[in-house]
Design a protein around this motif. Structure first.
Motif, PDB file in Angstrom:
ATOM      1  N   HIS A   1      36.478  45.723  38.216  1.00  0.00           N
ATOM      2  CA  HIS A   1      38.036  45.343  38.114  1.00  0.00           C
ATOM      3  C   HIS A   1      38.252  44.273  38.997  1.00  0.00           C
ATOM      4  N   ILE A   2      38.732  43.236  38.268  1.00  0.00           N
ATOM      5  CA  ILE A   2      39.039  41.834  38.786  1.00  0.00           C
ATOM      6  C   ILE A   2      40.412  41.300  38.519  1.00  0.00           C
ATOM      7  N   VAL A   3      41.393  41.101  39.446  1.00  0.00           N
ATOM      8  CA  VAL A   3      42.625  40.728  39.355  1.00  0.00           C
ATOM      9  C   VAL A   3      42.366  38.953  39.597  1.00  0.00           C
ATOM     10  N   THR A   4      42.985  37.913  38.590  1.00  0.00           N
ATOM     11  CA  THR A   4      42.662  36.737  39.054  1.00  0.00           C
ATOM     12  C   THR A   4      44.377  36.006  38.918  1.00  0.00           C
ATOM     13  N   TYR A   5      44.443  35.308  40.055  1.00  0.00           N
ATOM     14  CA  TYR A   5      45.751  34.651  40.063  1.00  0.00           C
ATOM     15  C   TYR A   5      45.233  32.997  39.841  1.00  0.00           C
TER      16      TYR A   5
ATOM     17  N   LEU B   1      40.844  39.138  43.533  1.00  0.00           N
ATOM     18  CA  LEU B   1      40.610  40.396  44.015  1.00  0.00           C
ATOM     19  C   LEU B   1      39.894  41.349  43.309  1.00  0.00           C
ATOM     20  N   GLY B   2      38.835  41.939  43.655  1.00  0.00           N
ATOM     21  CA  GLY B   2      37.974  42.434  42.936  1.00  0.00           C
ATOM     22  C   GLY B   2      37.451  43.843  43.710  1.00  0.00           C
ATOM     23  N   HIS B   3      37.051  44.819  42.691  1.00  0.00           N
ATOM     24  CA  HIS B   3      36.389  45.994  43.005  1.00  0.00           C
ATOM     25  C   HIS B   3      35.125  46.262  42.261  1.00  0.00           C
TER      26      HIS B   3
END
Length: 237
Positions: free
Chosen positions: A188-192, A201-203
């Motif tokens: 899972h990756i959150v991208t700004y 931010l990733g896991h």
């Protein structure tokens, strides 16, 4: 502790191995071939149920446990349109229900940091935020429950976002992009992203042991409790 495993796929079998290694007993296992045997289990022969099944089966399994005084831990996803009904049923019957879209301790720390970062980034409108989740080919639901929880944690802190959208873009919605690849446990990756830079931010999960261990920890923690709980309660986040 006598544990009923509802759902006996890869996750159920991993939980079984961990439970037996810790000295717990397996009250029974239920999968698609013997679903009718669920009625054999009551509070007299089961201390807690751990439920990992398909979206179409999850709510009925959880409801059975809550109406038969069996504390239930569930990690099934894709059924959350009935989550309020399940929590109401738990409260009405004085039961115990623990739900998480992901039982990994690392993922739940990821959730915690995700919300903190979102609370800061919402002030910087030049950054477009999105979520990507990658799982194995056998995963039925898209987006993943973890991906949805991640997106909802961001929406909570953004005044100009009110929901998420799958594999697309829409005004006032955060995009969740799903990919299915061989032998991927869960990423899972959150991208700004802005025109000048990108923050991520990733896991990345390397095995199912973190998920199974967290589910077993939740079952141990739920014993002798009443009410509806989640990972934030257990981890005190």
């Amino acid at each position: 502790m006598r544990i009923l495993l509802i759902g006996y796929g890869k996750m159920g079998k991993t939980i079984e191995q961990m439970a037996l290694a810790k000295g717990h007993q397996i009250a029974g296992t239920i999968d698609h071939s013997n679903t009718e045997t669920l009625s054999n289990y009551t509070a007299d022969n089961t201390d807690v149920a751990i439920e990992f099944t398909h979206p179409e089966a999850a709510f009925n399994n959880i409801s059975y446990c809550l109406t038969h005084d069996i504390p239930v831990v569930s990690g099934s996803t894709g059924w959350l349109n009935k989550f309020k009904e399940a929590t109401d049923l738990c409260q009405h019957n004085g039961g115990a229900f623990f739900y998480a879209s992901n039982f990994s301790v690392g993922v739940n720390l990821f959730f915690h940091f995700n919300e903190y970062i979102a609370s800061k980034m919402q002030a910087y409108t030049e950054y477009n935020v999105s979520v990507k989740e990658i799982h194995h080919l056998q995963k039925v639901d898209k987006p993943s429950g973890t991906g949805i929880t991640t997106a909802e944690g961001i929406v909570k802190h953004y005044t100009d976002l009110n929901d998420w959208v799958a594999d697309d873009e829409a005004d006032s919605k955060i995009s969740i992009y799903s990919e299915r690849e061989p032998d991927v446990v869960g990423t899972h990756i959150v991208t700004y992203a802005s025109e000048i830079d990108k923050i991520e931010l990733g896991h990345v999960a390397h095995s199912r042991a973190g998920f199974a261990g967290g589910a077993l920890m939740a079952a141990e923690w739920l014993l002798n409790k009443k009410g509806v709980y989640g990972m934030k309660d257990m981890l005190n986040l």
